[in-house]
Design an enzyme around this catalytic site. Structure first.
Site, PDB file in Angstrom:
ATOM      1  N   HIS A   1      56.488  74.304  39.394  1.00 56.88           N
ATOM      2  CA  HIS A   1      57.330  75.175  40.224  1.00 56.88           C
ATOM      3  C   HIS A   1      56.549  76.394  40.725  1.00 56.88           C
ATOM      4  O   HIS A   1      56.453  77.403  40.015  1.00 56.88           O
ATOM      5  CB  HIS A   1      58.550  75.642  39.423  1.00 56.88           C
ATOM      6  CG  HIS A   1      59.546  74.570  39.178  1.00 56.88           C
ATOM      7  ND1 HIS A   1      60.633  74.354  40.000  1.00 56.88           N
ATOM      8  CD2 HIS A   1      59.615  73.622  38.224  1.00 56.88           C
ATOM      9  CE1 HIS A   1      61.339  73.331  39.549  1.00 56.88           C
ATOM     10  NE2 HIS A   1      60.741  72.869  38.474  1.00 56.88           N
TER      11      HIS A   1
ATOM     12  N   CYS B   1      58.692  69.344  42.285  1.00 59.99           N
ATOM     13  CA  CYS B   1      59.362  68.737  41.135  1.00 59.99           C
ATOM     14  C   CYS B   1      60.025  67.401  41.501  1.00 59.99           C
ATOM     15  O   CYS B   1      59.321  66.433  41.766  1.00 59.99           O
ATOM     16  CB  CYS B   1      60.372  69.720  40.538  1.00 59.99           C
ATOM     17  SG  CYS B   1      60.895  69.296  38.868  1.00 59.99           S
TER      18      CYS B   1
ATOM     19  N   GLU C   1      57.516  78.450  42.917  1.00 58.53           N
ATOM     20  CA  GLU C   1      58.456  79.563  43.132  1.00 58.53           C
ATOM     21  C   GLU C   1      58.666  80.345  41.837  1.00 58.53           C
ATOM     22  O   GLU C   1      59.004  81.530  41.854  1.00 58.53           O
ATOM     23  CB  GLU C   1      59.785  79.062  43.692  1.00 58.53           C
ATOM     24  CG  GLU C   1      60.765  78.496  42.690  1.00 58.53           C
ATOM     25  CD  GLU C   1      60.427  77.114  42.202  1.00 58.53           C
ATOM     26  OE1 GLU C   1      61.162  76.589  41.342  1.00 58.53           O
ATOM     27  OE2 GLU C   1      59.420  76.525  42.660  1.00 58.53           O
TER      28      GLU C   1
END
Length: 409
Positions: free
Chosen positions: A386, A302, A388
């Site tokens: 993202h 990001c 994660e």
């Protein structure tokens, strides 16, 4: 009984609804997110610093407030808007003795909320006109305070609303996620319980913690050391690294490249974060210095993706309304495979200003904006989305494995 609340957009549109959370007035950048779940992760994601967040999904708060799902210590939004809020949450993981409801959580953290408006209409305005500033006027029931709010509401200062800017965003949120840190054992136990374990590129889950963590161990038996450069990191970035068996050392956004190298990292993780990437001139300079260590493995997510691009001579641009939500399709240009990703960004690396010695790695399927870069002159790759992805999807979690594999034994 709820009091009235109002949203005034900088273009003059006014929405009347009901107040929840704190009362008063607040100005911020109005953005929308399309996630059907994950409202706790949204509220505590440091990347939303300075923004009034609109949830497009109509019912929010039905599973209450679960501190274990927080991405940082506290909420970072300026204001919060939902179509309908739930006051009777039901979830075995929601402790009733702490926050209980979303309303109580916002009150505790002094966040002004607004519900009962047509969020679909509001989203269409933002989508067609672009991201814009807005101001929430929320009544409290206190006659004297409400009179002052209503007086301002009759004659909104649109120039003041338009002039609002998010300032010093990264320094305001750095090192917030480390306040909810857990050990590697705790992280993997909780992840296995809810099947949020590492996932391979083929979509296979690795449920055995020993197997999942073996890549993070060097031949001499010690753990590979990752320095997490925190620009407003989500806690799940650290958790995903710990699931791979590595040691994680978190450093502040204003850290010097020299001090990071003194920690003798085997790799550097560049985190997400809020605001305009070009404003972080000091960080960009330090990143350029760090990149002189051409063999040091680097992985950026990001804002980290954008900052590395700027450090390597690229350009960024502001998107009309950004990408926010858990259903954004991205295409891997090396394999032509499409993944569903979680995203939260208002800026992107410009396709007309890609850094020299970089190759596009991912693109957004919807608008073909850049979603990832692989560098050829340094040992680095970065993504705009993202991987994660808490609260999901988990499609691209294998990128953490790719990063750990980049680090030699």
């Amino acid at each position: 009984m709820s009091n009235n609340a109002y949203l005034v957009l900088e273009n003059g549109h006014v929405f009347e609804g009901k107040s929840f959370g704190a009362s008063g007035c607040v100005t911020g950048e109005a953005v929308f997110t399309t996630g059907m779940t994950g409202y706790l992760e949204t509220l505590t994601d440091p990347s939303y610093y300075g923004q009034i967040v609109v949830q497009t999904f109509p019912l929010i708060g039905n599973y209450g407030v679960i501190p274990a799902d927080f991405e940082s210590e506290k909420p970072h939004v300026r204001g919060y808007i939902v179509r309908e809020k739930c006051d009777t949450p039901s979830n075995f993981r929601c402790p009733t003795d702490k926050f209980g409801t979303l309303d109580n959580f916002l009150k505790t953290n002094n966040i002004i909320g607004l519900y009962g408006i047509d969020t679909r209409q509001l989203t269409k305005i933002i989508r067609e006109s672009g991201v814009m500033n807005a101001r929430i006027f929320s009544l409290s029931g206190d006659k004297k305070k409400d009179e002052a709010i209503l007086s301002e509401l009759k004659h909104p200062d649109f120039e003041k609303i338009k002039s609002y800017t998010i300032k010093d965003a990264v320094n305001s949120v750095t090192l917030n996620a480390d306040k909810v840190e857990k050990t590697a054992a705790e992280v993997f136990t909780e992840s296995a319980q809810y099947r949020a374990v590492p996932v391979t590129a083929d979509g296979l889950k690795i449920n055995d913690p020993k197997k999942a963590m073996e890549r993070g161990i060097k031949l001499d038996g010690t753990k590979k050391r990752i320095v997490l450069w925190d620009f407003g990191a989500k806690a799940n970035i650290r958790r995903e690294l710990l699931k791979r068996g590595v040691e994680v050392i978190t450093v502040a956004a204003n850290s010097k490249a020299e001090d990071i190298l003194k920690l003798k990292p085997d790799g550097v993780m560049l985190s997400n974060g809020p605001g305009d990437p070009e404003e972080n001139t000091g960080i960009i300079k330090e990143l350029a210095t760090l990149c002189k260590q051409k063999t040091l493995p680097i992985f950026g997510i990001c804002l980290g993706h954008q900052l590395l691009a700027l450090a390597m001579g690229g350009k960024t641009e502001k998107l009309k309304y950004g990408h926010r939500g858990g259903n954004q399709p991205v295409k891997n240009l090396e394999t032509n495979r499409v993944y569903i990703s979680s995203q939260n960004h208002g800026y992107a690396v410009s396709n007309n200003g890609l850094p020299a010695n970089s190759k596009p790695f991912f693109i957004n399927v919807n608008d073909e904006t850049n979603e990832g870069l692989r560098y050829q002159n340094i040992n680095a790759f970065t993504v705009q989305f993202h991987p994660e992805a808490s609260s999901g999807p988990l499609d691209t979690g294998f990128l953490f494995d790719d990063f750990v594999k980049m680090i030699g034994a």
